[in-house]
Motif scaffolding. Structure first.
Motif, short mmCIF file in Angstrom:
data_model
loop_
_atom_site.label_atom_id
_atom_site.label_comp_id
_atom_site.label_asym_id
_atom_site.label_seq_id
_atom_site.Cartn_x
_atom_site.Cartn_y
_atom_site.Cartn_z
N ASP A 266 -0.25 0.57 2.48
CA ASP A 266 0.79 0.37 3.49
C ASP A 266 0.76 -1.04 4.05
N ASN A 267 -0.45 -1.54 4.34
CA ASN A 267 -0.59 -2.87 4.92
C ASN A 267 -0.10 -3.96 3.96
N ALA A 270 3.66 -4.07 3.91
CA ALA A 270 4.18 -4.66 5.14
C ALA A 270 3.99 -6.18 5.14
#
Length: 388
Positions: A266-267, A270
């Motif tokens: 997820d990071n 992003a």
């Protein structure tokens, strides 16, 4: 070196014939019609119930012997879009297609185990033999699950196996928890302003912007991800421009991301979005990021990992089963099955001699010497988990 004698000579001969026939006639994702026919016909001759069509070309054979638990054993069917350069008698007859990952051997080993189990029935319960299409990039495992694999064929656990030519023959390797990486891909489209190559000040140079992006993306791992966490961000394609004296309007970058944890995944996504937005604003360009989630990580559950270790150790001894391996940054769509059921994915050593060709190498060929051991592993696992 290890115990595999219970696999009969006639079964060994058939495994060898299946493997080499499938190798000579490779079929890629969702096109495995001939291979599926071979599998279905072989299972039918074993008096095993056959279901076809899951995932398009998938085959599932079910063998029941009384009441008891149920387990699923999975092999993959598909080949790769690559040219074989070896010179074996069973070399690929299909130009540009090759069994460069050993799925031909995986299929033959599971068929061999099915034949032994159907002949002797040393278990109580149900075994589902799952032959999955399209493991390479196209997510055949996901499709089989979405189309009701475990609704049609209930299983208390699911198990997979893959050959590794970098591991000596007679050894196995496995770990509890994350075994392989999460696989994502991305495409970044840069839109600048085309202009004459001699007058770049009149345009917005999408090539320079693409170069900035390549460098900036590398900081995700080197400067924005902890050194104790694992991630890979690789730009593998850059496309743009048609001639020497024109700054192109558009450049496209493509690549892959590998992580070992969903939160890191997820990071990374992003941060890629932030970088694209920032570089676009800095240069007055338009940058579009298409980030595509691919395969999740293969995550082995503790109990089933212990079961796989015990089955392998019963054949080769516990000292030949490495349970302390590092997670691999490769990926596997067996992960989709493990999201639905507990299970374990084990590696079987196929290495022989010095520097054997690795997986996905044009000179690679599955090591037929491990066919009996692979089949014996499946048999040992079934006898152990479905004890009569």
């Amino acid at each position: 070196m290890y115990r595999e004698t219970e696999i009969a000579e006639d079964t060994r001969a058939r495994m060898l014939a299946w493997r080499r026939d499938i190798h000579a006639h490779p079929e890629t994702a969702f096109e495995e019609h001939r291979t599926a026919n071979i599998v279905a016909q072989a299972l039918g001759l074993m008096d095993i119930s056959v279901h076809r069509g899951l995932g398009g070309t998938g085959v599932v054979g079910s063998l029941k012997n009384g009441e008891g638990p149920s387990i699923a054993l999975r092999a993959d069917l598909d080949a790769l879009n690559m040219q074989e350069l070896g010179n074996h008698e069973h070399k690929s007859t299909c130009n540009g297609k090759m069994h460069g990952c050993g799925h031909d051997g995986h299929t033959a080993m599971l068929l061999g185990a099915a034949e032994h189990l159907s002949r002797h029935k040393p278990f109580k319960g149900t075994v589902h033999f799952v032959f999955q299409p399209a493991e390479e990039n196209e997510g055949g495992g996901r499709k089989m699950v979405e189309e009701g694999l475990f609704d049609l064929f209930p299983a208390d656990a699911v198990y997979g196996m893959h050959n590794f030519p970098g591991v000596p023959r007679g050894q196995f390797m496995i770990r509890a928890g994350t075994m392989t990486a999460y696989l994502d891909t991305f495409e970044i489209r840069v839109t600048g302003k085309g202009c004459h190559g001699a007058m770049p000040e009149t345009g917005i140079d999408s090539v320079v912007i693409a170069a900035q992006l390549v460098n900036a993306l590398q900081t995700i791992v080197s400067r924005r991800t902890s050194a104790t966490e694992s991630a890979v961000v690789s730009v593998t394609q850059i496309h743009g421009g048609d001639t020497w004296n024109v700054v192109p309007e558009n450049v496209v970058l493509r690549g892959t991301v590998r992580t070992l944890d969903a939160a890191i995944q997820d990071n990374v996504e992003a941060m890629m979005g932030q970088i694209c937005a920032g570089v676009a604003q800095t240069n007055g360009a338009k940058i579009e990021l298409d980030y595509r989630r691919g395969y999740p990580g293969v995550v082995n559950t503790p109990g089933e990992t212990a079961a796989a270790v015990a089955a392998a150790a019963s054949l080769v001894g516990s000292e030949q089963v490495n349970t302390d391996i590092k997670p691999a940054m490769g990926s596997e769509d067996f992960a989709f099955m493990l999201q639905e059921r507990p299970g374990a994915y084990i590696g079987i050593g196929a290495g022989e001699g010095e520097n054997p060709p690795p997986l996905h190498n044009p000179y690679y060929d599955f090591n037929d010497a491990i066919l009996p051991l692979g089949a014996a592993y499946w048999v040992a696992l079934v006898k152990q988990q479905l004890a009569a």
